[in-house]
Design a protein around this motif. Structure first.
Motif, PDB file in Angstrom:
ATOM      1  N   PRO A  17       0.834  -1.201   0.000  1.00 41.03           N
ATOM      2  CA  PRO A  17       0.000   0.000   0.000  1.00 41.03           C
ATOM      3  C   PRO A  17       0.873   1.256   0.000  1.00 41.03           C
ATOM      4  O   PRO A  17       1.936   1.276   0.626  1.00 41.03           O
ATOM      5  CB  PRO A  17      -0.782  -0.100   1.308  1.00 41.03           C
ATOM      6  CG  PRO A  17      -0.736  -1.534   1.692  1.00 41.03           C
ATOM      7  CD  PRO A  17       0.549  -2.071   1.121  1.00 41.03           C
ATOM      8  N   PRO A  18       0.452   2.319  -0.695  1.00 42.11           N
ATOM      9  CA  PRO A  18       1.297   3.507  -0.822  1.00 42.11           C
ATOM     10  C   PRO A  18       1.566   4.236   0.485  1.00 42.11           C
ATOM     11  O   PRO A  18       2.545   4.940   0.611  1.00 42.11           O
ATOM     12  CB  PRO A  18       0.530   4.400  -1.792  1.00 42.11           C
ATOM     13  CG  PRO A  18      -0.852   3.867  -1.814  1.00 42.11           C
ATOM     14  CD  PRO A  18      -0.789   2.436  -1.427  1.00 42.11           C
ATOM     15  N   ASP A  19       0.702   4.048   1.508  1.00 42.08           N
ATOM     16  CA  ASP A  19       0.930   4.746   2.773  1.00 42.08           C
ATOM     17  C   ASP A  19       1.786   3.949   3.744  1.00 42.08           C
ATOM     18  O   ASP A  19       2.045   4.376   4.845  1.00 42.08           O
ATOM     19  CB  ASP A  19      -0.407   5.091   3.425  1.00 42.08           C
ATOM     20  CG  ASP A  19      -1.239   3.856   3.724  1.00 42.08           C
ATOM     21  OD1 ASP A  19      -1.034   2.825   3.049  1.00 42.08           O
ATOM     22  OD2 ASP A  19      -2.092   3.925   4.621  1.00 42.08           O
ATOM     23  N   GLU A  20       2.229   2.781   3.337  1.00 40.30           N
ATOM     24  CA  GLU A  20       3.044   1.941   4.199  1.00 40.30           C
ATOM     25  C   GLU A  20       4.416   1.763   3.576  1.00 40.30           C
ATOM     26  O   GLU A  20       4.559   1.216   2.500  1.00 40.30           O
ATOM     27  CB  GLU A  20       2.370   0.586   4.374  1.00 40.30           C
ATOM     28  CG  GLU A  20       3.067  -0.307   5.348  1.00 40.30           C
ATOM     29  CD  GLU A  20       2.344  -1.637   5.489  1.00 40.30           C
ATOM     30  OE1 GLU A  20       3.025  -2.661   5.404  1.00 40.30           O
ATOM     31  OE2 GLU A  20       1.125  -1.623   5.646  1.00 40.30           O
ATOM     32  N   GLY A  21       5.441   2.246   4.257  1.00 44.99           N
ATOM     33  CA  GLY A  21       6.782   2.154   3.722  1.00 44.99           C
ATOM     34  C   GLY A  21       7.465   0.867   4.124  1.00 44.99           C
ATOM     35  O   GLY A  21       6.865  -0.005   4.761  1.00 44.99           O
ATOM     36  N   PRO A  22       8.739   0.725   3.777  1.00 46.86           N
ATOM     37  CA  PRO A  22       9.478  -0.473   4.158  1.00 46.86           C
ATOM     38  C   PRO A  22       9.594  -0.570   5.677  1.00 46.86           C
ATOM     39  O   PRO A  22       9.768   0.431   6.362  1.00 46.86           O
ATOM     40  CB  PRO A  22      10.853  -0.282   3.531  1.00 46.86           C
ATOM     41  CG  PRO A  22      10.828   0.990   2.805  1.00 46.86           C
ATOM     42  CD  PRO A  22       9.516   1.645   2.995  1.00 46.86           C
ATOM     43  N   LYS A  23       9.489  -1.761   6.194  1.00 51.63           N
ATOM     44  CA  LYS A  23       9.564  -1.978   7.641  1.00 51.63           C
ATOM     45  C   LYS A  23      11.029  -2.106   8.060  1.00 51.63           C
ATOM     46  O   LYS A  23      11.769  -2.909   7.492  1.00 51.63           O
ATOM     47  CB  LYS A  23       8.803  -3.247   7.999  1.00 51.63           C
ATOM     48  CG  LYS A  23       8.680  -3.471   9.473  1.00 51.63           C
ATOM     49  CD  LYS A  23       7.843  -4.696   9.752  1.00 51.63           C
ATOM     50  CE  LYS A  23       7.771  -4.931  11.251  1.00 51.63           C
ATOM     51  NZ  LYS A  23       7.082  -6.177  11.546  1.00 51.63           N
ATOM     52  N   PRO A  24      11.470  -1.325   9.052  1.00 51.59           N
ATOM     53  CA  PRO A  24      12.864  -1.429   9.493  1.00 51.59           C
ATOM     54  C   PRO A  24      13.120  -2.732  10.253  1.00 51.59           C
ATOM     55  O   PRO A  24      12.197  -3.366  10.750  1.00 51.59           O
ATOM     56  CB  PRO A  24      13.042  -0.218  10.399  1.00 51.59           C
ATOM     57  CG  PRO A  24      11.686   0.173  10.831  1.00 51.59           C
ATOM     58  CD  PRO A  24      10.736  -0.295   9.765  1.00 51.59           C
ATOM     59  N   HIS A  25      14.374  -3.110  10.339  1.00 55.84           N
ATOM     60  CA  HIS A  25      14.772  -4.296  11.089  1.00 55.84           C
ATOM     61  C   HIS A  25      14.402  -4.100  12.559  1.00 55.84           C
ATOM     62  O   HIS A  25      14.432  -2.993  13.081  1.00 55.84           O
ATOM     63  CB  HIS A  25      16.287  -4.507  10.938  1.00 55.84           C
ATOM     64  CG  HIS A  25      16.753  -5.804  11.497  1.00 55.84           C
ATOM     65  ND1 HIS A  25      17.096  -5.955  12.816  1.00 55.84           N
ATOM     66  CD2 HIS A  25      16.930  -7.019  10.911  1.00 55.84           C
ATOM     67  CE1 HIS A  25      17.473  -7.213  13.028  1.00 55.84           C
ATOM     68  NE2 HIS A  25      17.381  -7.877  11.882  1.00 55.84           N
ATOM     69  N   ARG A  26      14.083  -5.180  13.235  1.00 53.76           N
ATOM     70  CA  ARG A  26      13.657  -5.089  14.631  1.00 53.76           C
ATOM     71  C   ARG A  26      14.736  -4.538  15.558  1.00 53.76           C
ATOM     72  O   ARG A  26      14.443  -4.056  16.647  1.00 53.76           O
ATOM     73  CB  ARG A  26      13.182  -6.453  15.121  1.00 53.76           C
ATOM     74  CG  ARG A  26      14.251  -7.518  15.068  1.00 53.76           C
ATOM     75  CD  ARG A  26      13.674  -8.906  15.325  1.00 53.76           C
ATOM     76  NE  ARG A  26      14.654  -9.928  15.081  1.00 53.76           N
ATOM     77  CZ  ARG A  26      15.552 -10.330  15.957  1.00 53.76           C
ATOM     78  NH1 ARG A  26      15.558  -9.815  17.160  1.00 53.76           N
ATOM     79  NH2 ARG A  26      16.425 -11.254  15.642  1.00 53.76           N
ATOM     80  N   CYS A  27      15.992  -4.571  15.145  1.00 55.14           N
ATOM     81  CA  CYS A  27      17.090  -4.050  15.958  1.00 55.14           C
ATOM     82  C   CYS A  27      17.617  -2.718  15.421  1.00 55.14           C
ATOM     83  O   CYS A  27      18.701  -2.277  15.808  1.00 55.14           O
ATOM     84  CB  CYS A  27      18.219  -5.067  16.035  1.00 55.14           C
ATOM     85  SG  CYS A  27      17.717  -6.606  16.826  1.00 55.14           S
ATOM     86  N   ASN A  28      16.871  -2.089  14.536  1.00 53.83           N
ATOM     87  CA  ASN A  28      17.312  -0.838  13.924  1.00 53.83           C
ATOM     88  C   ASN A  28      17.611   0.243  14.974  1.00 53.83           C
ATOM     89  O   ASN A  28      18.596   0.969  14.872  1.00 53.83           O
ATOM     90  CB  ASN A  28      16.256  -0.344  12.937  1.00 53.83           C
ATOM     91  CG  ASN A  28      16.747   0.797  12.105  1.00 53.83           C
ATOM     92  OD1 ASN A  28      17.857   0.758  11.590  1.00 53.83           O
ATOM     93  ND2 ASN A  28      15.929   1.827  11.970  1.00 53.83           N
ATOM     94  N   ALA A  29      16.769   0.344  15.999  1.00 52.75           N
ATOM     95  CA  ALA A  29      16.986   1.360  17.038  1.00 52.75           C
ATOM     96  C   ALA A  29      18.272   1.080  17.815  1.00 52.75           C
ATOM     97  O   ALA A  29      18.975   2.015  18.219  1.00 52.75           O
ATOM     98  CB  ALA A  29      15.788   1.416  17.982  1.00 52.75           C
TER      99      ALA A  29
END
Length: 97
Positions: free
Chosen positions: A14-26
């Motif tokens: 969907p256009p309003d949903e971007g790529p999901k970051p890795h769970r350890c990104n933070a």
């Protein structure tokens, strides 16, 4: 030829949903920001240890240790949403040579 290879990115997600970051990104962002914070290497070393444990952990079993420098770690775990901007370029005036 696989028909799914011809799909555009809008058809896949969907256009309003971007790529999901890795769970350890933070955790990785905490390491990077710790390198430039006061206390530098010692904070970064501690943050790197927690990030490494996070990467090695099973999904849902991430370490709950405190972040070294991040104040809003959830910011780095939300999907990135890009706004679509139309590329309307003004018409260039024609010059004669």
């Amino acid at each position: 030829m696989d028909p799914s290879r011809n799909r555009t990115s809008d058809q896949l997600r969907p256009p309003d949903e971007g790529p999901k970051p890795h769970r350890c990104n933070a955790r990785v962002e905490d390491v990077i920001q710790s390198l430039f914070a006061e206390g530098g290497f010692s904070k970064a070393k501690a943050a790197a240890g927690v990030a490494w444990r996070c990467i090695q952990s099973e999904p849902g079993q991430e370490p709950q240790d405190a972040y070294q420098t991040l104040t809003d770690p959830e910011k780095y775990l939300r999907p990135m949403v890009r706004k679509r901007v139309p590329l309307d370029f003004p018409e260039q005036p024609k010059t004669e040579r």
